[in-house]
Scaffold this motif. Sequence first.
Motif, PDB file in Angstrom:
ATOM      1  N   ALA A 283       0.823  -1.211   0.000  1.00 14.06           N
ATOM      2  CA  ALA A 283       0.000   0.000   0.000  1.00 14.06           C
ATOM      3  C   ALA A 283       0.855   1.259   0.000  1.00 14.06           C
ATOM      4  CB  ALA A 283      -0.928  -0.008   1.208  1.00 14.06           C
ATOM      5  N   GLU A 284       1.919   1.268   0.802  1.00 12.63           N
ATOM      6  CA  GLU A 284       2.756   2.453   0.903  1.00 12.63           C
ATOM      7  C   GLU A 284       3.521   2.734  -0.378  1.00 12.63           C
ATOM      8  OE1 GLU A 284       5.200   1.980   4.325  1.00 12.63           O
ATOM      9  OE2 GLU A 284       3.511   2.051   5.727  1.00 12.63           O
ATOM     10  N   HIS A 285       3.788   1.700  -1.159  1.00 16.24           N
ATOM     11  CA  HIS A 285       4.497   1.895  -2.422  1.00 16.24           C
ATOM     12  C   HIS A 285       3.545   2.234  -3.563  1.00 16.24           C
ATOM     13  CE1 HIS A 285       7.983   0.184  -0.365  1.00 16.24           C
ATOM     14  NE2 HIS A 285       8.701   0.627  -1.371  1.00 16.24           N
ATOM     15  N   GLY A 286       2.271   2.314  -3.272  1.00 12.99           N
ATOM     16  CA  GLY A 286       1.306   2.683  -4.293  1.00 12.99           C
ATOM     17  C   GLY A 286       1.042   1.610  -5.312  1.00 12.99           C
ATOM     18  N   ASP A 287       1.464   0.389  -5.001  1.00 11.23           N
ATOM     19  CA  ASP A 287       1.240  -0.709  -5.945  1.00 11.23           C
ATOM     20  C   ASP A 287      -0.241  -1.054  -6.019  1.00 11.23           C
ATOM     21  OD1 ASP A 287       3.946  -0.789  -6.254  1.00 11.23           O
ATOM     22  OD2 ASP A 287       4.261  -2.507  -4.944  1.00 11.23           O
ATOM     23  N   ARG A 288      -0.643  -1.531  -7.167  1.00 10.12           N
ATOM     24  CA  ARG A 288      -2.015  -1.998  -7.322  1.00 10.12           C
ATOM     25  C   ARG A 288      -2.044  -3.457  -7.724  1.00 10.12           C
ATOM     26  NH1 ARG A 288      -2.402   1.487  -4.588  1.00 10.12           N
ATOM     27  NH2 ARG A 288      -3.639   3.401  -4.691  1.00 10.12           N
ATOM     28  N   ARG A 289      -0.960  -4.139  -7.456  1.00  7.65           N
ATOM     29  CA  ARG A 289      -0.919  -5.569  -7.744  1.00  7.65           C
ATOM     30  C   ARG A 289      -1.879  -6.303  -6.802  1.00  7.65           C
ATOM     31  NH1 ARG A 289       5.060  -7.439  -6.074  1.00  7.65           N
ATOM     32  NH2 ARG A 289       5.661  -5.458  -6.983  1.00  7.65           N
ATOM     33  N   PRO A 290      -2.490  -7.378  -7.228  1.00  2.00           N
ATOM     34  CA  PRO A 290      -3.414  -8.095  -6.343  1.00  2.00           C
ATOM     35  C   PRO A 290      -2.664  -8.786  -5.210  1.00  2.00           C
ATOM     36  CG  PRO A 290      -3.105  -9.299  -8.391  1.00  2.00           C
ATOM     37  CD  PRO A 290      -2.420  -7.975  -8.575  1.00  2.00           C
ATOM     38  N   VAL A 291      -3.257  -8.732  -4.026  1.00  2.00           N
ATOM     39  CA  VAL A 291      -2.705  -9.415  -2.857  1.00  2.00           C
ATOM     40  C   VAL A 291      -3.806 -10.303  -2.280  1.00  2.00           C
ATOM     41  CG1 VAL A 291      -1.690  -9.176  -0.570  1.00  2.00           C
ATOM     42  CG2 VAL A 291      -1.125  -7.507  -2.355  1.00  2.00           C
ATOM     43  N   GLU A 292      -3.553 -11.601  -2.241  1.00  2.10           N
ATOM     44  CA  GLU A 292      -4.509 -12.579  -1.725  1.00  2.10           C
ATOM     45  C   GLU A 292      -3.961 -13.143  -0.424  1.00  2.10           C
ATOM     46  OE1 GLU A 292      -7.405 -13.510  -3.196  1.00  2.10           O
ATOM     47  OE2 GLU A 292      -7.197 -12.329  -5.042  1.00  2.10           O
ATOM     48  N   VAL A 293      -4.688 -12.937   0.662  1.00  5.48           N
ATOM     49  CA  VAL A 293      -4.246 -13.395   1.980  1.00  5.48           C
ATOM     50  C   VAL A 293      -5.147 -14.523   2.463  1.00  5.48           C
ATOM     51  CG1 VAL A 293      -3.946 -12.781   4.414  1.00  5.48           C
ATOM     52  CG2 VAL A 293      -3.254 -11.161   2.616  1.00  5.48           C
ATOM     53  N   PHE A 294      -4.534 -15.651   2.814  1.00  3.30           N
ATOM     54  CA  PHE A 294      -5.238 -16.749   3.470  1.00  3.30           C
ATOM     55  C   PHE A 294      -4.764 -16.777   4.924  1.00  3.30           C
ATOM     56  CE2 PHE A 294      -5.683 -17.738  -0.920  1.00  3.30           C
ATOM     57  CZ  PHE A 294      -6.836 -18.496  -1.054  1.00  3.30           C
ATOM     58  N   TYR A 295      -5.681 -16.528   5.833  1.00  2.74           N
ATOM     59  CA  TYR A 295      -5.369 -16.395   7.253  1.00  2.74           C
ATOM     60  C   TYR A 295      -5.881 -17.635   7.974  1.00  2.74           C
ATOM     61  CZ  TYR A 295      -5.418 -14.097  11.915  1.00  2.74           C
ATOM     62  OH  TYR A 295      -5.230 -13.755  13.237  1.00  2.74           O
ATOM     63  N   GLY A 296      -4.970 -18.502   8.406  1.00  5.87           N
ATOM     64  CA  GLY A 296      -5.353 -19.768   8.999  1.00  5.87           C
ATOM     65  C   GLY A 296      -5.290 -19.762  10.513  1.00  5.87           C
TER      66      GLY A 296
END
Length: 384
Positions: A283-296
Amino acid sequence: MTETAEPRIPPESEQAPSPDALLVRRTLAEIAPVADKVTGYFYALLFIHRPELRGLFPAAMDTQRDRLLKALLTAAEHMDDPDVLVPYLQNLGRGHRKYGTEAGHYPAVGEALIGALIRYATTTWNEETQAAWVRTYTKISQIMIDAAAEDEEHAPPWWHAEVVSHDLRTPDIAVVTLRPDQPYPFLAGQYTMLETPWWPRVWRHYSFASAPRPDGLLSLHVKAVPAGWVSSALVHRARPGDVLRLGPPAGSMTVDHSKDNGLLCLGGGTGIAPIKALVEDVAEHGDRRPVEVFYGARSDQDLYDIDTMMRLQKNFPWLSVRPVTEQQGRLPEAVRRYGPWAEYDAYLSGPLAMVRSSMDVLPGVGIPMDRIRHDFPTELAGRP
């Protein structure tokens, strides 16, 4: 001694191993069945010949066990992979400064190593093998010595850090916020080695739970585990005003912002801490790449940071957070169901079993091993 990350060893090169590597590996194969005896003899030699070095280690050696010896043996076995081993050894050398390690200590460790090998490698040991081991240890130790000397020019051996807040999220998980006594440079996804005043010379690793902050504060997520001296002290004993010691930052589970691959992040338990830091970093780098988080987690109650993660998802449209409990199945299997992930790089943080099972699954859903990052601490790390 504390843990650090195991060097990420690539598949064996097609290039034939060096003569020294062949001799070293023959020795390692011979001593493998008696590793415990080699370890005990190694430490006995070290402390008999240099008793003053005993003070650099924890009072209870069962917290140390064979980390030092395993680090040396692992490095020796893979000396034909300098692109991997040199950064690993440099990081090890820098980190050892916090124990009071000096360049003059390395010869004593080398002598103890050779002595232990002579004692137990009775079949493969000869003058040629000994010469190979001396050359190998000389290379290993010099890389570490040089890295420590370079680091001494611009960084302290450790930082003092005051506890400024202690948030008990569950009966055995706390979010601990620290204020270091001087600037502490690190990258999102890295970890620190931490010593408490209650267990001197016992260091444990903890990942940072945020990207670097303007106010310089550091956040850690700590789970008290059975027989976990440091973790239990941090969760149940630490209070604002207590002062801890931090080693230098370490770890390579960081984001390459020159790439545009998506991030597939698997965080199990308190392993969600560095994953949260990576999200903030993107977020701080301004990227708009998708980030998928799986929280187990084992249950809904164990998803102690889910509210924070869902707020991040609400703020960033490129972020998706999927909680996965044991009732829903194993975390790697959930990742498989949502695949393929060929356009993603993977970041793994959590229990060792989760990391291992995830590494078994991910190549089958489009992510090759060279695009899987993790910094799981192992007993392969040590210090002279």
